[in-house]
Motif scaffolding. Structure first.
Motif, mmCIF file in Angstrom:
data_model
loop_
_atom_site.group_PDB
_atom_site.id
_atom_site.type_symbol
_atom_site.label_atom_id
_atom_site.label_comp_id
_atom_site.label_asym_id
_atom_site.label_seq_id
_atom_site.Cartn_x
_atom_site.Cartn_y
_atom_site.Cartn_z
ATOM 1 N N ILE A 38 0.925 -0.943 0.099
ATOM 2 C CA ILE A 38 0.126 0.078 0.662
ATOM 3 C C ILE A 38 0.599 1.501 -0.405
ATOM 4 O O ILE A 38 2.150 1.680 0.820
ATOM 5 C CB ILE A 38 -1.022 0.206 0.964
ATOM 6 C CG1 ILE A 38 -2.226 -0.719 1.088
ATOM 7 C CG2 ILE A 38 -2.086 1.354 1.184
ATOM 8 C CD1 ILE A 38 -2.401 -2.123 0.522
ATOM 9 N N HIS A 39 0.681 2.704 -0.865
ATOM 10 C CA HIS A 39 1.318 3.571 -1.152
ATOM 11 C C HIS A 39 0.417 4.413 -1.002
ATOM 12 O O HIS A 39 -0.900 4.830 -1.635
ATOM 13 C CB HIS A 39 1.917 3.682 -2.785
ATOM 14 C CG HIS A 39 2.957 2.695 -3.007
ATOM 15 N ND1 HIS A 39 4.076 2.221 -2.611
ATOM 16 C CD2 HIS A 39 2.728 1.215 -2.936
ATOM 17 C CE1 HIS A 39 4.962 1.080 -2.635
ATOM 18 N NE2 HIS A 39 3.994 0.201 -3.296
ATOM 19 N N HIS A 40 1.027 6.044 -0.392
ATOM 20 C CA HIS A 40 0.186 7.044 -0.793
ATOM 21 C C HIS A 40 1.087 7.556 -2.138
ATOM 22 O O HIS A 40 1.414 7.544 -1.672
ATOM 23 C CB HIS A 40 -0.473 7.807 0.009
ATOM 24 C CG HIS A 40 0.970 8.367 0.634
ATOM 25 N ND1 HIS A 40 1.260 10.300 1.337
ATOM 26 C CD2 HIS A 40 2.263 7.830 0.824
ATOM 27 C CE1 HIS A 40 2.510 10.256 1.653
ATOM 28 N NE2 HIS A 40 3.142 9.417 1.075
ATOM 29 N N GLY A 137 2.382 -1.699 3.845
ATOM 30 C CA GLY A 137 2.565 -0.373 3.731
ATOM 31 C C GLY A 137 3.951 -0.779 3.306
ATOM 32 O O GLY A 137 4.968 -1.014 3.371
ATOM 33 N N HIS A 138 4.155 -0.040 2.289
ATOM 34 C CA HIS A 138 5.644 0.311 1.650
ATOM 35 C C HIS A 138 6.304 0.289 3.025
ATOM 36 O O HIS A 138 7.609 -0.501 2.392
ATOM 37 C CB HIS A 138 5.324 2.257 0.799
ATOM 38 C CG HIS A 138 6.602 2.157 0.032
ATOM 39 N ND1 HIS A 138 6.833 3.350 -0.930
ATOM 40 C CD2 HIS A 138 8.064 1.392 -0.482
ATOM 41 C CE1 HIS A 138 8.195 2.853 -0.729
ATOM 42 N NE2 HIS A 138 8.625 1.926 -0.872
ATOM 43 N N GLN A 139 6.390 1.055 3.947
ATOM 44 C CA GLN A 139 7.565 1.731 4.537
ATOM 45 C C GLN A 139 7.346 -0.059 6.067
ATOM 46 O O GLN A 139 8.763 -0.321 6.010
ATOM 47 C CB GLN A 139 6.924 2.417 5.316
ATOM 48 C CG GLN A 139 7.676 2.908 6.668
ATOM 49 C CD GLN A 139 7.307 3.876 7.229
ATOM 50 O OE1 GLN A 139 6.092 4.175 8.116
ATOM 51 N NE2 GLN A 139 7.291 4.968 8.258
ATOM 52 N N ASN A 148 7.948 7.512 5.189
ATOM 53 C CA ASN A 148 6.716 7.940 4.963
ATOM 54 C C ASN A 148 6.016 7.475 4.564
ATOM 55 O O ASN A 148 5.214 8.294 3.673
ATOM 56 C CB ASN A 148 6.588 8.841 6.075
ATOM 57 C CG ASN A 148 5.871 9.546 7.216
ATOM 58 O OD1 ASN A 148 5.364 8.411 6.628
ATOM 59 N ND2 ASN A 148 5.446 10.252 7.340
ATOM 60 N N CYS A 149 5.840 6.193 4.322
ATOM 61 C CA CYS A 149 4.868 5.478 2.716
ATOM 62 C C CYS A 149 3.817 4.221 3.727
ATOM 63 O O CYS A 149 4.645 3.665 3.679
ATOM 64 C CB CYS A 149 5.002 5.378 1.997
ATOM 65 S SG CYS A 149 4.097 4.951 0.331
ATOM 66 N N PRO A 150 2.751 4.248 3.494
ATOM 67 C CA PRO A 150 1.827 5.480 3.126
ATOM 68 C C PRO A 150 1.587 6.433 3.260
ATOM 69 O O PRO A 150 0.195 7.362 4.070
ATOM 70 C CB PRO A 150 0.865 4.072 3.069
ATOM 71 C CG PRO A 150 0.309 3.021 3.846
ATOM 72 C CD PRO A 150 1.295 3.279 4.226
HETATM 73 ZN ZN LIG Z 1 4.850 4.579 -0.947
#
Ligand SMILES: [Zn+2]
Length: 270
Positions: A38-40, A137-139, A148-150
Motif C-alpha cells: 500500500i502506497h500514498h 505498507g510500503h514502509q 513515510n509511506c503510506p
Molecule cells: Zn510508497
C-alpha cells in the motif's frame, strides 16, 4: 483476470497510460505475488496519467510504478497487469503488487471511499491470487523503514480490513466470523477478535502487548511466539490471531467467555 468487483468501480487504463518507448517491465507468475503493497501518492492530488508521465518521463521507468491507483472518489484505476514486475518496493518488487491511494497522507486523510475501495480490491485480488496473503505498507518492506509511506497506520488499516472481510458483500453472503470484544483486567481493548467454529480468535500482537507479553516473529517458519511459546495462529491480512485460551495460557491470564455480549474477559490470576 476478472476485475469485476461487486460494489466497486474499476477503470482499465492499462492500454492508455504513457509507457516507455522501448523498456518493458519483467513478468512473473501470479503465484509469485505474496503481498499487496500500500502506497500514498505523496501528492495532494494526481491521476494515473500524471504518475505514469512522471515515472516514465522523469524516472525513465518502463511504465507507471503501481498496479492499481485509487482516486479520492473511490474509483480504482487498473494500471499494470498483476504479472508485471513494476518498480515500487525495490528488492521486493518481484513478490509485491502495488496499490496507490491518491493523496499526501502526511497532511491529508484517505477518504472513506478510497479505504472501502482498497478493501474491496484486496479482498477480490486475494480470491484470484491466493498466494497474496499479506497486506503491507510500503514502509514495512525491508529497507524502507525510513520512508513515510503510506503515512497512515497500517495496523488499523489491516484491522478494519479484516473486519470488513467479516461483513457480507451482499445480502446473499452470510458473515462467517462474528466479532469478539476483548476485555483485559476489566478494560475493553480497542481491538477485536472473531469467532471461528465456536473458538474466539484474538489478535496476538495487540493482546500480548496490552498484557505485557513478549512477541516474536520467526521469519523462517512464519511462526509467531509469545513469551517463547509457539501458538497455533492463523494469519488474516498480515496479522496473527490465536485461540483465546492458548493466548491466555502463555500470558498467564484467566479467561472467561461472556456469550451475552460476545466478550472474552482476561485477567491476571491471583
Ligand atoms: Zn510508497
Amino acid at each position: 483476470m476478472n476485475m469485476t468487483i461487486p460494489g466497486a468501480r474499476v477503470t482499465d487504463v492499462r492500454a492508455s497510460l504513457p509507457r516507455h518507448k522501448t523498456l518493458r517491465y519483467g513478468r512473473r507468475k501470479l503465484s509469485d505475488i505474496r503481498s499487496a503493497a500500500i502506497h500514498h501518492s505523496a501528492t495532494v492530488s494526481g491521476s494515473p496519467e500524471a504518475f505514469a508521465r512522471y515515472h516514465v518521463g522523469t524516472n525513465g521507468w518502463p511504465g507507471i510504478a503501481y498496479h492499481f491507483v485509487i482516486q479520492k472518489d473511490g474509483v480504482i484505476y487498473w494500471c499494470n497487469d498483476p504479472e508485471a514486475i513494476s518498480y515500487h518496493v525495490g528488492n521486493s518488487n518481484r513478490h509485491a503488487l502495488g496499490i496507490c491511494l491518491v493523496g499526501d497522507f502526511r497532511t491529508q486523510k484517505p477518504t472513506t471511499a478510497q479505504l472501502e475501495a482498497a478493501n474491496r480490491l484486496i479482498q477480490h485480488l486475494q480470491v484470484q491470487i491466493p498466494s497474496m496473503k499479506q497486506v503491507l505498507g510500503h514502509q514495512e518492506y525491508p529497507g524502507y523503514a525510513w520512508k513515510n509511506c503510506p503515512a497512515f497506520p497500517m495496523g488499523k488499516f489491516r484491522l478494519d480490513y479484516s473486519q470488513y472481510l467479516q461483513k457480507p458483500v451482499d445480502k446473499a453472503d452470510k458473515p462467517q466470523q462474528a466479532p469478539v470484544a476483548i476485555s483485559l483486567n476489566g478494560s475493553l481493548l480497542s481491538v477485536t477478535g472473531f469467532l471461528k467454529d465456536g473458538v474466539s480468535m484474538l489478535p496476538v500482537r495487540a493482546v500480548a502487548n496490552a498484557a505485557g507479553g513478549k512477541v516474536e516473529w520467526i521469519e523462517q517458519t512464519k511462526d509467531v511466539r509469545v513469551n517463547g511459546k509457539d501458538l497455533t495462529e492463523m494469519v488474516v491480512s498480515g496479522s496473527a490471531y490465536a485461540p483465546a485460551r492458548e493466548l491466555a495460557a502463555v500470558l498467564a491470564l484467566h479467561v472467561e467467555w461472556d456469550g451475552s455480549t460476545n466478550t472474552v474477559g482476561m485477567r491476571r490470576g491471583v
